[in-house]
Motif scaffolding. Structure first.
Motif, PDB file in Angstrom:
ATOM      1  N   MET A  18      34.498  18.685  36.327  1.00  0.00           N
ATOM      2  CA  MET A  18      33.537  19.619  35.942  1.00  0.00           C
ATOM      3  C   MET A  18      34.326  20.755  35.025  1.00  0.00           C
ATOM      4  O   MET A  18      35.292  20.980  35.268  1.00  0.00           O
ATOM      5  N   ALA A  19      33.787  20.738  33.283  1.00  0.00           N
ATOM      6  CA  ALA A  19      34.761  21.691  33.164  1.00  0.00           C
ATOM      7  C   ALA A  19      34.248  23.733  33.295  1.00  0.00           C
ATOM      8  O   ALA A  19      32.897  23.211  33.991  1.00  0.00           O
ATOM      9  N   PRO A  20      34.674  24.612  33.454  1.00  0.00           N
ATOM     10  CA  PRO A  20      35.214  25.524  34.068  1.00  0.00           C
ATOM     11  C   PRO A  20      33.649  26.264  33.225  1.00  0.00           C
ATOM     12  O   PRO A  20      33.531  25.998  31.984  1.00  0.00           O
ATOM     13  N   ASP A  21      33.772  27.415  33.953  1.00  0.00           N
ATOM     14  CA  ASP A  21      32.639  27.777  32.997  1.00  0.00           C
ATOM     15  C   ASP A  21      33.421  29.566  32.142  1.00  0.00           C
ATOM     16  O   ASP A  21      33.848  30.249  34.288  1.00  0.00           O
ATOM     17  N   ARG A  22      33.730  29.327  31.146  1.00  0.00           N
ATOM     18  CA  ARG A  22      35.023  30.278  30.893  1.00  0.00           C
ATOM     19  C   ARG A  22      33.998  32.063  30.573  1.00  0.00           C
ATOM     20  O   ARG A  22      34.713  32.484  30.493  1.00  0.00           O
ATOM     21  N   GLN A  23      32.329  31.695  30.654  1.00  0.00           N
ATOM     22  CA  GLN A  23      31.738  33.550  30.449  1.00  0.00           C
ATOM     23  C   GLN A  23      31.058  33.040  31.760  1.00  0.00           C
ATOM     24  O   GLN A  23      29.804  33.627  31.374  1.00  0.00           O
ATOM     25  N   PRO A  24      31.135  33.365  32.487  1.00  0.00           N
ATOM     26  CA  PRO A  24      30.389  33.821  33.619  1.00  0.00           C
ATOM     27  C   PRO A  24      29.630  35.624  33.634  1.00  0.00           C
ATOM     28  O   PRO A  24      30.266  36.691  33.396  1.00  0.00           O
ATOM     29  N   LEU A  25      28.942  35.826  34.678  1.00  0.00           N
ATOM     30  CA  LEU A  25      28.375  37.080  34.940  1.00  0.00           C
ATOM     31  C   LEU A  25      29.851  37.265  36.475  1.00  0.00           C
ATOM     32  O   LEU A  25      29.559  36.562  37.625  1.00  0.00           O
ATOM     33  N   LEU A  26      29.999  38.346  36.405  1.00  0.00           N
ATOM     34  CA  LEU A  26      30.838  38.268  37.782  1.00  0.00           C
ATOM     35  C   LEU A  26      30.257  40.466  37.595  1.00  0.00           C
ATOM     36  O   LEU A  26      30.737  40.827  37.291  1.00  0.00           O
ATOM     37  N   GLU A  27      30.297  40.402  39.143  1.00  0.00           N
ATOM     38  CA  GLU A  27      30.370  41.492  39.959  1.00  0.00           C
ATOM     39  C   GLU A  27      31.086  41.972  40.973  1.00  0.00           C
ATOM     40  O   GLU A  27      31.556  41.216  41.761  1.00  0.00           O
ATOM     41  N   GLY A  28      31.706  42.725  40.869  1.00  0.00           N
ATOM     42  CA  GLY A  28      32.646  43.238  41.817  1.00  0.00           C
ATOM     43  C   GLY A  28      31.815  44.729  42.532  1.00  0.00           C
ATOM     44  O   GLY A  28      30.795  45.465  42.438  1.00  0.00           O
ATOM     45  N   GLU A  29      32.407  45.921  43.198  1.00  0.00           N
ATOM     46  CA  GLU A  29      32.215  47.197  43.872  1.00  0.00           C
ATOM     47  C   GLU A  29      32.545  47.986  43.202  1.00  0.00           C
ATOM     48  O   GLU A  29      31.804  49.071  42.355  1.00  0.00           O
ATOM     49  N   LEU A  30      33.847  47.830  42.129  1.00  0.00           N
ATOM     50  CA  LEU A  30      33.941  48.899  40.735  1.00  0.00           C
ATOM     51  C   LEU A  30      33.519  47.850  39.384  1.00  0.00           C
ATOM     52  O   LEU A  30      33.109  49.074  38.286  1.00  0.00           O
ATOM     53  N   VAL A  31      33.417  46.845  39.205  1.00  0.00           N
ATOM     54  CA  VAL A  31      33.547  46.705  37.408  1.00  0.00           C
ATOM     55  C   VAL A  31      32.317  45.308  38.339  1.00  0.00           C
ATOM     56  O   VAL A  31      32.163  44.409  38.552  1.00  0.00           O
ATOM     57  N   ARG A  32      32.208  45.341  36.566  1.00  0.00           N
ATOM     58  CA  ARG A  32      31.428  43.950  36.424  1.00  0.00           C
ATOM     59  C   ARG A  32      31.828  43.185  34.908  1.00  0.00           C
ATOM     60  O   ARG A  32      31.878  44.465  33.893  1.00  0.00           O
ATOM     61  N   LEU A  33      31.616  41.980  34.608  1.00  0.00           N
ATOM     62  CA  LEU A  33      32.422  41.077  33.553  1.00  0.00           C
ATOM     63  C   LEU A  33      31.154  40.288  33.428  1.00  0.00           C
ATOM     64  O   LEU A  33      30.329  39.573  34.107  1.00  0.00           O
ATOM     65  N   ARG A  34      31.126  40.380  31.244  1.00  0.00           N
ATOM     66  CA  ARG A  34      30.642  39.613  30.958  1.00  0.00           C
ATOM     67  C   ARG A  34      30.849  39.162  29.667  1.00  0.00           C
ATOM     68  O   ARG A  34      31.499  39.756  29.414  1.00  0.00           O
ATOM     69  N   PRO A  35      30.077  37.713  29.090  1.00  0.00           N
ATOM     70  CA  PRO A  35      30.332  37.248  27.980  1.00  0.00           C
ATOM     71  C   PRO A  35      30.233  38.382  27.247  1.00  0.00           C
ATOM     72  O   PRO A  35      29.351  39.312  27.259  1.00  0.00           O
ATOM     73  N   MET A  36      31.321  38.278  26.113  1.00  0.00           N
ATOM     74  CA  MET A  36      32.314  39.305  24.886  1.00  0.00           C
ATOM     75  C   MET A  36      31.330  38.652  24.058  1.00  0.00           C
ATOM     76  O   MET A  36      30.765  36.990  23.263  1.00  0.00           O
ATOM     77  N   THR A  37      30.655  39.475  23.111  1.00  0.00           N
ATOM     78  CA  THR A  37      29.550  39.247  22.134  1.00  0.00           C
ATOM     79  C   THR A  37      30.007  40.364  20.914  1.00  0.00           C
ATOM     80  O   THR A  37      30.176  41.219  20.644  1.00  0.00           O
ATOM     81  N   GLU A  38      29.685  40.154  19.473  1.00  0.00           N
ATOM     82  CA  GLU A  38      29.979  40.231  18.990  1.00  0.00           C
ATOM     83  C   GLU A  38      29.567  41.902  19.106  1.00  0.00           C
ATOM     84  O   GLU A  38      30.350  43.402  18.759  1.00  0.00           O
TER      85      GLU A  38
END
Length: 177
Positions: free
Chosen positions: A1-21
């Motif tokens: 299975m190909a990796p999901d390289r633009q997930p939504l990830l959330e921790g206690e301090l940060v949120r990571l989301r796909p970058m857009t223009e």
């Protein structure tokens, strides 16, 4: 299975989301601090034209993520998944920068823990290319459990050939939160 390289990830301090223009200006506001890049091999990424090329490459990679401060919602930096090698069961994590107000390890550890926990569902090894002279990032890699691979690689950055070392973190390794 190909990796999901633009997930939504959330921790206690940060949120990571796909970058857009739409993130270009907020990320440039962070990246325009020359001190972020002072020990980085691409030491001129604070310049608009250099940043724009870096940002465009991130968008084109299909793996760029925006890092937000979870408490305020402010954009504080970016990171990326790239260079997936299914045969070697590896992917690179890198191109990470965060605003200086968030330096000191806690945020970086959470960012990398979130990214590693996610990507290790798909691949066995995450690689990190670090400028040979970038002592700050090399120390950070050791703090999160990176193991130095033998040898160096050369990349052209800021118009010059720069030597890089590679760290790896395998699936069985755990990060200290």
């Amino acid at each position: 299975m190909a990796p999901d390289r633009q997930p939504l990830l959330e921790g206690e301090l940060v949120r990571l989301r796909p970058m857009t223009e739409n993130d270009r200006e907020a990320l440039f506001a962070v990246a325009s601090d020359p001190l972020i890049w002072e020990v980085h091999p691409a030491h001129d990424r604070w310049k608009r034209d250099v940043f724009d090329a870096f940002f465009d490459a991130g968008l084109a990679s299909g793996g760029a993520l925006v890092i937000e401060d979870k408490a305020s919602g402010a954009v504080i930096g970016s990171s990326r998944y790239d260079g997936h090698d299914p045969q070697a069961d590896e992917i690179e994590i890198g191109w990470t920068y965060i605003a200086r107000a968030y330096w000191g390890g806690t945020y970086n550890r959470e960012i990398k823990r979130l990214m590693l926990d996610h990507i290790h569902r798909f691949v066995g090894t995450a690689l990190f290319q670090v400028g040979e002279d970038n002592i700050r990032s090399r120390k950070a890699m050791l703090k999160i459990g990176g193991v130095l691979r033998p040898g160096t690689a050369e990349r052209i950055m800021a118009g010059e050939v720069r030597r890089h070392v590679t760290y790896e973190i395998r699936r069985q390794g755990n990060l200290e939160a």
